[in-house]
Design a protein around this motif. Structure first.
Motif, PDB file in Angstrom:
ATOM      1  N   UNK A 125     -25.558   5.642 -45.401  1.00  0.00           N
ATOM      2  CA  UNK A 125     -26.764   4.825 -45.276  1.00  0.00           C
ATOM      3  C   UNK A 125     -27.291   4.379 -46.626  1.00  0.00           C
ATOM      4  N   UNK A 126     -27.287   5.281 -47.610  1.00  0.00           N
ATOM      5  CA  UNK A 126     -27.760   4.917 -48.956  1.00  0.00           C
ATOM      6  C   UNK A 126     -26.888   3.822 -49.559  1.00  0.00           C
ATOM      7  N   UNK A 127     -25.571   3.943 -49.386  1.00  0.00           N
ATOM      8  CA  UNK A 127     -24.667   2.915 -49.911  1.00  0.00           C
ATOM      9  C   UNK A 127     -24.872   1.581 -49.199  1.00  0.00           C
ATOM     10  N   UNK A 128     -25.122   1.634 -47.886  1.00  0.00           N
ATOM     11  CA  UNK A 128     -25.378   0.403 -47.135  1.00  0.00           C
ATOM     12  C   UNK A 128     -26.712  -0.217 -47.530  1.00  0.00           C
ATOM     13  N   UNK A 129     -27.700   0.609 -47.853  1.00  0.00           N
ATOM     14  CA  UNK A 129     -28.975   0.090 -48.356  1.00  0.00           C
ATOM     15  C   UNK A 129     -28.731  -0.630 -49.680  1.00  0.00           C
ATOM     16  N   UNK A 130     -27.953  -0.010 -50.556  1.00  0.00           N
ATOM     17  CA  UNK A 130     -27.617  -0.645 -51.837  1.00  0.00           C
ATOM     18  C   UNK A 130     -26.946  -1.999 -51.638  1.00  0.00           C
ATOM     19  N   UNK A 131     -26.116  -2.082 -50.611  1.00  0.00           N
ATOM     20  CA  UNK A 131     -25.396  -3.328 -50.326  1.00  0.00           C
ATOM     21  C   UNK A 131     -26.275  -4.335 -49.589  1.00  0.00           C
ATOM     22  N   UNK A 132     -27.466  -3.913 -49.173  1.00  0.00           N
ATOM     23  CA  UNK A 132     -28.364  -4.817 -48.463  1.00  0.00           C
ATOM     24  C   UNK A 132     -27.976  -5.053 -47.014  1.00  0.00           C
ATOM     25  N   UNK A 133     -27.293  -4.109 -46.413  1.00  0.00           N
ATOM     26  CA  UNK A 133     -26.819  -4.236 -45.039  1.00  0.00           C
ATOM     27  C   UNK A 133     -27.941  -3.973 -44.041  1.00  0.00           C
ATOM     28  N   UNK A 134     -28.097  -4.876 -43.087  1.00  0.00           N
ATOM     29  CA  UNK A 134     -29.070  -4.655 -42.018  1.00  0.00           C
ATOM     30  C   UNK A 134     -28.666  -3.424 -41.221  1.00  0.00           C
ATOM     31  N   UNK A 135     -29.637  -2.646 -40.808  1.00  0.00           N
ATOM     32  CA  UNK A 135     -29.369  -1.464 -39.997  1.00  0.00           C
ATOM     33  C   UNK A 135     -28.924  -0.250 -40.784  1.00  0.00           C
ATOM     34  N   UNK A 136     -28.951  -0.331 -42.109  1.00  0.00           N
ATOM     35  CA  UNK A 136     -28.487   0.779 -42.949  1.00  0.00           C
ATOM     36  C   UNK A 136     -29.284   2.057 -42.701  1.00  0.00           C
ATOM     37  N   UNK A 137     -30.568   1.896 -42.410  1.00  0.00           N
ATOM     38  CA  UNK A 137     -31.400   3.092 -42.256  1.00  0.00           C
ATOM     39  C   UNK A 137     -31.121   3.849 -40.959  1.00  0.00           C
ATOM     40  N   UNK A 138     -30.394   3.235 -40.034  1.00  0.00           N
ATOM     41  CA  UNK A 138     -29.986   3.996 -38.848  1.00  0.00           C
ATOM     42  C   UNK A 138     -29.031   5.116 -39.248  1.00  0.00           C
ATOM     43  N   UNK A 139     -28.170   4.853 -40.228  1.00  0.00           N
ATOM     44  CA  UNK A 139     -27.276   5.896 -40.736  1.00  0.00           C
ATOM     45  C   UNK A 139     -28.091   7.026 -41.363  1.00  0.00           C
ATOM     46  N   UNK A 140     -29.084   6.660 -42.155  1.00  0.00           N
ATOM     47  CA  UNK A 140     -29.940   7.659 -42.793  1.00  0.00           C
ATOM     48  C   UNK A 140     -30.661   8.478 -41.722  1.00  0.00           C
ATOM     49  N   UNK A 141     -31.177   7.811 -40.700  1.00  0.00           N
ATOM     50  CA  UNK A 141     -31.896   8.506 -39.635  1.00  0.00           C
ATOM     51  C   UNK A 141     -31.002   9.511 -38.921  1.00  0.00           C
ATOM     52  N   UNK A 142     -29.781   9.113 -38.609  1.00  0.00           N
ATOM     53  CA  UNK A 142     -28.840  10.037 -37.962  1.00  0.00           C
ATOM     54  C   UNK A 142     -28.604  11.245 -38.859  1.00  0.00           C
ATOM     55  N   UNK A 143     -28.398  11.004 -40.141  1.00  0.00           N
ATOM     56  CA  UNK A 143     -28.189  12.101 -41.078  1.00  0.00           C
ATOM     57  C   UNK A 143     -29.385  13.038 -41.154  1.00  0.00           C
ATOM     58  N   UNK A 144     -30.584  12.481 -41.144  1.00  0.00           N
ATOM     59  CA  UNK A 144     -31.785  13.317 -41.211  1.00  0.00           C
ATOM     60  C   UNK A 144     -31.920  14.187 -39.968  1.00  0.00           C
ATOM     61  N   UNK A 145     -31.673  13.607 -38.806  1.00  0.00           N
ATOM     62  CA  UNK A 145     -31.758  14.386 -37.561  1.00  0.00           C
ATOM     63  C   UNK A 145     -30.715  15.509 -37.569  1.00  0.00           C
ATOM     64  N   UNK A 146     -29.480  15.176 -37.953  1.00  0.00           N
ATOM     65  CA  UNK A 146     -28.432  16.199 -38.009  1.00  0.00           C
ATOM     66  C   UNK A 146     -28.726  17.260 -39.063  1.00  0.00           C
ATOM     67  N   UNK A 147     -29.358  16.868 -40.152  1.00  0.00           N
ATOM     68  CA  UNK A 147     -29.725  17.816 -41.198  1.00  0.00           C
ATOM     69  C   UNK A 147     -30.786  18.791 -40.701  1.00  0.00           C
ATOM     70  N   UNK A 148     -31.754  18.299 -39.965  1.00  0.00           N
ATOM     71  CA  UNK A 148     -32.766  19.192 -39.391  1.00  0.00           C
ATOM     72  C   UNK A 148     -32.104  20.177 -38.417  1.00  0.00           C
ATOM     73  N   UNK A 149     -31.204  19.691 -37.587  1.00  0.00           N
ATOM     74  CA  UNK A 149     -30.509  20.565 -36.641  1.00  0.00           C
ATOM     75  C   UNK A 149     -29.693  21.621 -37.395  1.00  0.00           C
ATOM     76  N   UNK A 150     -28.935  21.201 -38.393  1.00  0.00           N
ATOM     77  CA  UNK A 150     -28.132  22.145 -39.175  1.00  0.00           C
ATOM     78  C   UNK A 150     -28.986  23.176 -39.885  1.00  0.00           C
ATOM     79  N   UNK A 151     -30.107  22.750 -40.419  1.00  0.00           N
ATOM     80  CA  UNK A 151     -31.001  23.674 -41.113  1.00  0.00           C
ATOM     81  C   UNK A 151     -31.614  24.682 -40.148  1.00  0.00           C
ATOM     82  N   UNK A 152     -31.880  24.242 -38.941  1.00  0.00           N
ATOM     83  CA  UNK A 152     -32.438  25.164 -37.955  1.00  0.00           C
ATOM     84  C   UNK A 152     -31.391  26.194 -37.510  1.00  0.00           C
TER      85      UNK A 152
END
Length: 164
Positions: A125-152
């Motif tokens: 998601x960060x790389x897609x944001x750098x590239x200016x890709x629409x929808x890049x933050x959906x990748x970041x959001x998925x990662x954040x949700x999975x990170x919360x699950x993994x941390x729990x």
């Protein structure tokens, strides 16, 4: 892309940052309550650090998404920089886990993919944001949700499983 990449993401970012901050506090309490057991078991201090570091990553990412009128380049670099800290903590933890011959091979083998599953979407998601890709933050959001699950899952080990 004329509109800010973060447009429409403020509520998600605030919720993620707030929830992760609360969870990080609970994990810190769990660590402090079980600190003797955590320190005596190989690999658990690093696992605890990775769990806390991952939740801090979610908090920091949420805060970065709330910074107004940021360029894609700035946000992408900030997201990559924030994620590198969590990657490092997970690599230290994975290194210690891989050395534990007493752990079942299957448990050791699952550790790397589970860590990667959390962090790779944020990096993509960060790389897609750098590239200016629409929808890049959906990748970041998925990662954040999975990170919360993994941390729990790590928090469960730190609170309950070490006492069995």
């Amino acid at each position: 892309m004329t509109e800010s990449v973060t447009a429409g993401w403020s509520e998600f970012a605030a919720a993620a940052a707030g929830a992760a901050a609360a969870l990080a506090g609970l994990v810190m309490v769990a660590i402090s309550v079980n600190i003797r057991e955590i320190l005596t078991l190989p690999g658990l201090p690093a696992r605890a650090a990775a769990a806390v570091g991952s939740l801090v990553l979610v908090v920091v990412t949420g805060l970065l998404l709330l910074i107004p009128t940021q360029t894609n380049g700035a946000l992408g670099i900030e997201l990559l920089a924030a994620t590198l800290g969590a990657v490092w903590l997970h690599l230290v933890s994975l290194n210690q886990i891989s050395r534990q011959a007493d752990r079942p091979r299957s448990a050791r083998a699952l550790s790397f993919p589970l860590a990667a599953l959390q962090l790779i979407p944020i990096i993509v998601g960060a790389l897609l944001v750098l590239a200016g890709t629409d929808g890049a933050l959906y990748w970041v959001a998925v990662g954040l949700v999975l990170t919360v699950i993994g941390s729990m899952l790590d928090a469960w080990v730190l609170m309950v499983e070490i006492l069995r």
